[in-house]
Scaffold this motif. Structure first.
Motif, PDB file in Angstrom:
ATOM      1  N   SER A   2       0.912  -1.251   0.058  1.00  0.00           N
ATOM      2  CA  SER A   2       0.093   0.090  -0.028  1.00  0.00           C
ATOM      3  C   SER A   2       0.841   1.238  -0.144  1.00  0.00           C
ATOM      4  O   SER A   2       2.054   1.231   0.634  1.00  0.00           O
ATOM      5  CB  SER A   2      -1.017  -0.034   1.297  1.00  0.00           C
ATOM      6  N   THR A   3       0.470   2.227  -0.758  1.00  0.00           N
ATOM      7  CA  THR A   3       1.249   3.309  -0.828  1.00  0.00           C
ATOM      8  C   THR A   3       0.481   4.581  -0.337  1.00  0.00           C
ATOM      9  O   THR A   3      -0.730   4.757  -0.231  1.00  0.00           O
ATOM     10  CB  THR A   3       1.809   3.841  -2.298  1.00  0.00           C
ATOM     11  N   LEU A   4       1.322   5.739  -0.239  1.00  0.00           N
ATOM     12  CA  LEU A   4       0.488   6.899   0.295  1.00  0.00           C
ATOM     13  C   LEU A   4       0.014   7.506  -0.947  1.00  0.00           C
ATOM     14  O   LEU A   4       0.171   7.440  -1.936  1.00  0.00           O
ATOM     15  CB  LEU A   4       1.799   7.844   0.683  1.00  0.00           C
ATOM     16  N   PRO A   5      -1.267   8.144  -0.853  1.00  0.00           N
ATOM     17  CA  PRO A   5      -1.921   8.797  -1.894  1.00  0.00           C
ATOM     18  C   PRO A   5      -1.053   9.971  -2.535  1.00  0.00           C
ATOM     19  O   PRO A   5      -0.575  10.688  -1.655  1.00  0.00           O
ATOM     20  CB  PRO A   5      -3.271   9.382  -1.173  1.00  0.00           C
ATOM     21  N   GLY A 402      -3.846   2.035  21.933  1.00  0.00           N
ATOM     22  CA  GLY A 402      -2.831   3.008  22.446  1.00  0.00           C
ATOM     23  C   GLY A 402      -2.056   3.588  21.221  1.00  0.00           C
ATOM     24  O   GLY A 402      -2.000   4.753  21.231  1.00  0.00           O
ATOM     25  N   THR A 403      -1.550   2.719  20.498  1.00  0.00           N
ATOM     26  CA  THR A 403      -0.863   3.289  19.106  1.00  0.00           C
ATOM     27  C   THR A 403      -1.758   3.886  18.313  1.00  0.00           C
ATOM     28  O   THR A 403      -1.258   5.122  17.830  1.00  0.00           O
ATOM     29  CB  THR A 403      -0.342   2.074  18.422  1.00  0.00           C
ATOM     30  N   MET A 404      -2.911   3.499  17.947  1.00  0.00           N
ATOM     31  CA  MET A 404      -3.685   4.170  16.947  1.00  0.00           C
ATOM     32  C   MET A 404      -4.283   5.697  17.418  1.00  0.00           C
ATOM     33  O   MET A 404      -4.775   6.471  16.595  1.00  0.00           O
ATOM     34  CB  MET A 404      -4.960   3.209  16.701  1.00  0.00           C
ATOM     35  N   LYS A 405      -3.929   5.860  18.560  1.00  0.00           N
ATOM     36  CA  LYS A 405      -4.358   7.264  19.063  1.00  0.00           C
ATOM     37  C   LYS A 405      -3.021   8.422  18.807  1.00  0.00           C
ATOM     38  O   LYS A 405      -3.436   9.407  18.918  1.00  0.00           O
ATOM     39  CB  LYS A 405      -4.522   7.347  20.691  1.00  0.00           C
ATOM     40  N   GLN A 406      -2.092   7.787  18.439  1.00  0.00           N
ATOM     41  CA  GLN A 406      -0.920   8.377  18.026  1.00  0.00           C
ATOM     42  C   GLN A 406      -0.846   8.794  16.675  1.00  0.00           C
ATOM     43  O   GLN A 406       0.048   8.860  15.948  1.00  0.00           O
ATOM     44  CB  GLN A 406       0.507   7.781  18.396  1.00  0.00           C
ATOM     45  N   GLN A 407      -2.030   9.403  16.102  1.00  0.00           N
ATOM     46  CA  GLN A 407      -2.025   9.671  14.394  1.00  0.00           C
ATOM     47  C   GLN A 407      -1.365  10.928  14.042  1.00  0.00           C
ATOM     48  O   GLN A 407      -0.854  11.041  13.084  1.00  0.00           O
ATOM     49  CB  GLN A 407      -3.601  10.242  14.479  1.00  0.00           C
ATOM     50  N   ARG A 408      -0.793  11.863  15.196  1.00  0.00           N
ATOM     51  CA  ARG A 408       0.329  12.799  14.830  1.00  0.00           C
ATOM     52  C   ARG A 408       1.562  12.250  14.253  1.00  0.00           C
ATOM     53  O   ARG A 408       2.142  12.586  13.311  1.00  0.00           O
ATOM     54  CB  ARG A 408       0.572  13.802  15.897  1.00  0.00           C
ATOM     55  N   LEU A 409       1.815  10.954  15.169  1.00  0.00           N
ATOM     56  CA  LEU A 409       2.907  10.259  14.634  1.00  0.00           C
ATOM     57  C   LEU A 409       2.961   9.298  13.324  1.00  0.00           C
ATOM     58  O   LEU A 409       3.490   9.164  12.430  1.00  0.00           O
ATOM     59  CB  LEU A 409       3.593   9.465  15.692  1.00  0.00           C
ATOM     60  N   LEU A 410       1.735   8.572  13.271  1.00  0.00           N
ATOM     61  CA  LEU A 410       1.346   7.626  12.378  1.00  0.00           C
ATOM     62  C   LEU A 410       1.324   8.397  11.006  1.00  0.00           C
ATOM     63  O   LEU A 410       1.615   7.476  10.033  1.00  0.00           O
ATOM     64  CB  LEU A 410       0.202   6.840  12.644  1.00  0.00           C
ATOM     65  N   THR A 411       0.711   9.458  10.943  1.00  0.00           N
ATOM     66  CA  THR A 411       0.765   9.993   9.433  1.00  0.00           C
ATOM     67  C   THR A 411       2.127  10.409   8.728  1.00  0.00           C
ATOM     68  O   THR A 411       2.058  10.619   7.669  1.00  0.00           O
ATOM     69  CB  THR A 411      -0.017  11.511   9.813  1.00  0.00           C
ATOM     70  N   LYS A 415       4.457   4.506   4.733  1.00  0.00           N
ATOM     71  CA  LYS A 415       3.212   3.910   3.946  1.00  0.00           C
ATOM     72  C   LYS A 415       2.258   3.883   4.875  1.00  0.00           C
ATOM     73  O   LYS A 415       2.176   3.978   6.125  1.00  0.00           O
ATOM     74  CB  LYS A 415       3.657   2.640   3.583  1.00  0.00           C
ATOM     75  N   PRO A 416       0.768   3.865   4.457  1.00  0.00           N
ATOM     76  CA  PRO A 416      -0.279   3.919   5.433  1.00  0.00           C
ATOM     77  C   PRO A 416       0.094   2.398   6.164  1.00  0.00           C
ATOM     78  O   PRO A 416       0.309   1.603   5.953  1.00  0.00           O
ATOM     79  CB  PRO A 416      -1.459   3.394   4.298  1.00  0.00           C
ATOM     80  N   VAL A 417      -0.597   2.737   7.650  1.00  0.00           N
ATOM     81  CA  VAL A 417      -0.542   1.797   8.381  1.00  0.00           C
ATOM     82  C   VAL A 417      -2.015   1.304   9.140  1.00  0.00           C
ATOM     83  O   VAL A 417      -2.480   2.515   9.317  1.00  0.00           O
ATOM     84  CB  VAL A 417       0.473   1.929   9.465  1.00  0.00           C
ATOM     85  N   THR A 418      -2.540   0.237   9.104  1.00  0.00           N
ATOM     86  CA  THR A 418      -3.687  -0.198   9.633  1.00  0.00           C
ATOM     87  C   THR A 418      -3.535  -0.684  11.135  1.00  0.00           C
ATOM     88  O   THR A 418      -2.542  -1.137  11.523  1.00  0.00           O
ATOM     89  CB  THR A 418      -4.431  -1.093   8.735  1.00  0.00           C
ATOM     90  N   GLU A 419      -4.700  -0.906  11.945  1.00  0.00           N
ATOM     91  CA  GLU A 419      -4.539  -1.689  13.021  1.00  0.00           C
ATOM     92  C   GLU A 419      -4.184  -2.970  12.749  1.00  0.00           C
ATOM     93  O   GLU A 419      -3.391  -3.477  13.755  1.00  0.00           O
ATOM     94  CB  GLU A 419      -5.937  -1.698  13.664  1.00  0.00           C
ATOM     95  N   GLU A 420      -4.568  -3.716  11.824  1.00  0.00           N
ATOM     96  CA  GLU A 420      -4.096  -5.144  11.505  1.00  0.00           C
ATOM     97  C   GLU A 420      -2.502  -5.154  11.292  1.00  0.00           C
ATOM     98  O   GLU A 420      -1.710  -5.736  11.834  1.00  0.00           O
ATOM     99  CB  GLU A 420      -4.537  -5.758  10.137  1.00  0.00           C
ATOM    100  N   ASP A 421      -1.825  -3.883  10.719  1.00  0.00           N
ATOM    101  CA  ASP A 421      -0.441  -3.869  10.410  1.00  0.00           C
ATOM    102  C   ASP A 421       0.201  -3.717  11.845  1.00  0.00           C
ATOM    103  O   ASP A 421       1.159  -4.185  12.105  1.00  0.00           O
ATOM    104  CB  ASP A 421      -0.170  -2.633   9.580  1.00  0.00           C
ATOM    105  N   ILE A 422      -0.304  -2.874  12.727  1.00  0.00           N
ATOM    106  CA  ILE A 422       0.135  -2.571  14.098  1.00  0.00           C
ATOM    107  C   ILE A 422       0.250  -3.912  14.875  1.00  0.00           C
ATOM    108  O   ILE A 422       1.095  -4.083  15.703  1.00  0.00           O
ATOM    109  CB  ILE A 422      -0.488  -1.349  14.592  1.00  0.00           C
ATOM    110  N   ALA A 423      -0.931  -4.627  14.742  1.00  0.00           N
ATOM    111  CA  ALA A 423      -1.106  -5.876  15.384  1.00  0.00           C
ATOM    112  C   ALA A 423      -0.001  -6.804  15.152  1.00  0.00           C
ATOM    113  O   ALA A 423       0.678  -7.542  15.947  1.00  0.00           O
ATOM    114  CB  ALA A 423      -2.527  -6.553  15.322  1.00  0.00           C
ATOM    115  N   GLY A 424       0.275  -6.779  13.790  1.00  0.00           N
ATOM    116  CA  GLY A 424       1.454  -7.898  13.365  1.00  0.00           C
ATOM    117  C   GLY A 424       2.688  -7.223  13.747  1.00  0.00           C
ATOM    118  O   GLY A 424       3.320  -8.323  14.207  1.00  0.00           O
TER     119      GLY A 424
END
Length: 433
Positions: A2-5, A402-411, A415-424
């Protein structure tokens, strides 16, 4: 992958900010003179009990007297600040002010606490008003802050260079922060002499923070991948850019030659100086480009700690030190982001590998950076993944939340990162070797 738009109107501007810098043995003995140039007459020196006991903060305070400056030492900093500890610090600052300037002597905890006191003694409201959304109100300070001189006694945080104050919000069991350009210290005073007392466990954990700052900012999404912003929309984290890249590359090169030595031979002043410089350089990199997945993961790892007690840290309460918590998912995070920019990941790995007594020629490209990282972590006695600090598979959903609350960092991720990606990433990081 997956790539950034693709942005409709790509960003063409990046920003860069840094404090004034004074570096070298003995630099901390000149702070009185430096503050006298601002006209300061009453200064609060912010430190923690351990640094206070070593006498460093009082020495800094004492030499201000010859310039007619009254310096008060407050040693109430909580190692790994919480919303409660910062409120206590702010209450002290407000009730004992006014202050003309602030000096932070200590690790990132003391520097971040001083940032909070400076912010809240210069502006109205409560701490939660300024904490990043969605946890807090995300309010910007209305008034300018007072001069802040940061004197790091640990080599890692980079907080002396950045616009960020990090804290645990205890009720939510999550780490978050306050981020605004006005929080950046006015001057960073980097004196390797004050880092000689840093024990091996702290040197290792804090050094991994330097390393991840450099790696994450170097692999962050490019500033040109964002939509074009209006001037008032610009934020300190603008994506990887040529100036931040330069600082990150230099930090990696310094770490390669000094990190293992600083951990295993703490009296080596040359290694200590290189680590101090690397911390500041990495701060100048990530403080402008940003950090991404390892730091986002680190906040819940530290915030949800159970009963882990790290070597060489205060033992009265469980904690996962910030730099350690960042490192525990870094190998898997960079394995995940590799295909976003293989060339950058390989260059970073080769810079870092120069310090290892090992040949990596047979390691596949996608495995090179994780392998070099794991070898270093083993050499300096970092725990073997999240499992070694008390987590198991049953904790992953909470950690992901907890990770998904850190959208300022995840942006800032390349590459895009989903909950499933973080769980893995968390699942594969329970044991790294």
């Amino acid at each position: 992958m997956s790539t950034l738009p693709t942005p409709q109107s790509p960003e063409s501007v990046f920003t860069y900010g840094a404090p004034q810098l004074k570096f070298g043995p003995g630099a901390a003995d000149e702070i009185g003179y430096d503050l006298s140039l601002t006209g300061a007459k009453r200064v609060l020196v912010v430190t923690d009990p351990g640094v206070a006991e070593a006498g460093v903060a009082q020495r800094v305070a004492d030499q201000m007297g010859q310039f007619g400056i009254e310096a008060i030492v407050w040693d109430g900093t909580h190692v790994e600040p919480t919303d409660d500890s910062l409120r206590e610090a702010v209450d002290y600052g407000r009730s004992n002010g006014p202050w003309d300037a602030f000096v932070a002597v200590g690790g990132g905890s003391s520097i971040d606490t001083a940032k909070a006191i400076n912010l809240m003694t210069s502006n109205e409201g409560e701490l939660m008003d300024y904490i990043n959304a969605p946890v807090g109100g995300g309010k910007a300070p209305q008034n300018p802050l007072k001069p802040l001189v940061a004197v790091p006694t640990t080599t890692g945080t980079g907080s002396e260079s950045t616009t960020i104050c990090v804290l645990d919000v205890l009720s939510l069991k999550v780490k978050t922060g306050i981020s605004h350009a006005r929080l950046r210290p006015t001057m960073a005073v980097i004196d390797p002499m004050v880092t000689l007392t840093q024990p091996a466990g702290v040197t290792a954990a804090a050094g991994m923070d330097i390393l991840c700052h450099a790696l994450e900012s170097y692999t962050a999404r490019p500033y040109t991948s964002y939509e074009h912003k209006q001037p008032h929309e610009r934020v300190p984290y603008c994506g990887s850019n040529p100036i931040a890249d330069m600082w990150s590359e230099k930090a990696l090169a310094l770490l390669a030659g000094s990190f293992r030595t600083a951990v295993h031979d703490g009296d080596n002043l040359e290694a200590r100086a290189d680590m101090a410089l690397a911390a500041t350089f990495a701060g100048m990199g990530f403080g402008n480009a940003g950090v991404h997945i390892p730091h986002a993961n680190a906040y819940p790892i530290a915030g949800r700690v159970k009963d882990f007690h790290p070597k060489d840290y205060p033992s009265h309460e469980p904690m996962v030190p910030h730099g350690m918590s960042v490192s525990l998912t870094a190998p898997e995070a960079f394995r995940f982001t590799f295909d976003a920019d293989p060339e950058r990941h390989l260059k970073a790995a080769r810079l870092l590998a120069a310090g290892a007594d090992k040949n990596y020629d047979s390691v596949p490209d996608a495995e090179l950076l994780p392998t070099v990282l794991i070898d270093l972590m083993r050499d300096i006695d970092i725990p073997n993944g999240c499992g070694a600090v008390g987590y198991d598979s049953s904790d992953i959903s909470d950690l992901v939340e907890g990770t998904m609350k850190q959208q300022r960092l995840l942006t800032t991720s390349p590459k895009p990162v989903t909950e499933e990606d973080i769980a893995g990433i968390f699942e594969r990081s329970l044991n790294l070797w």
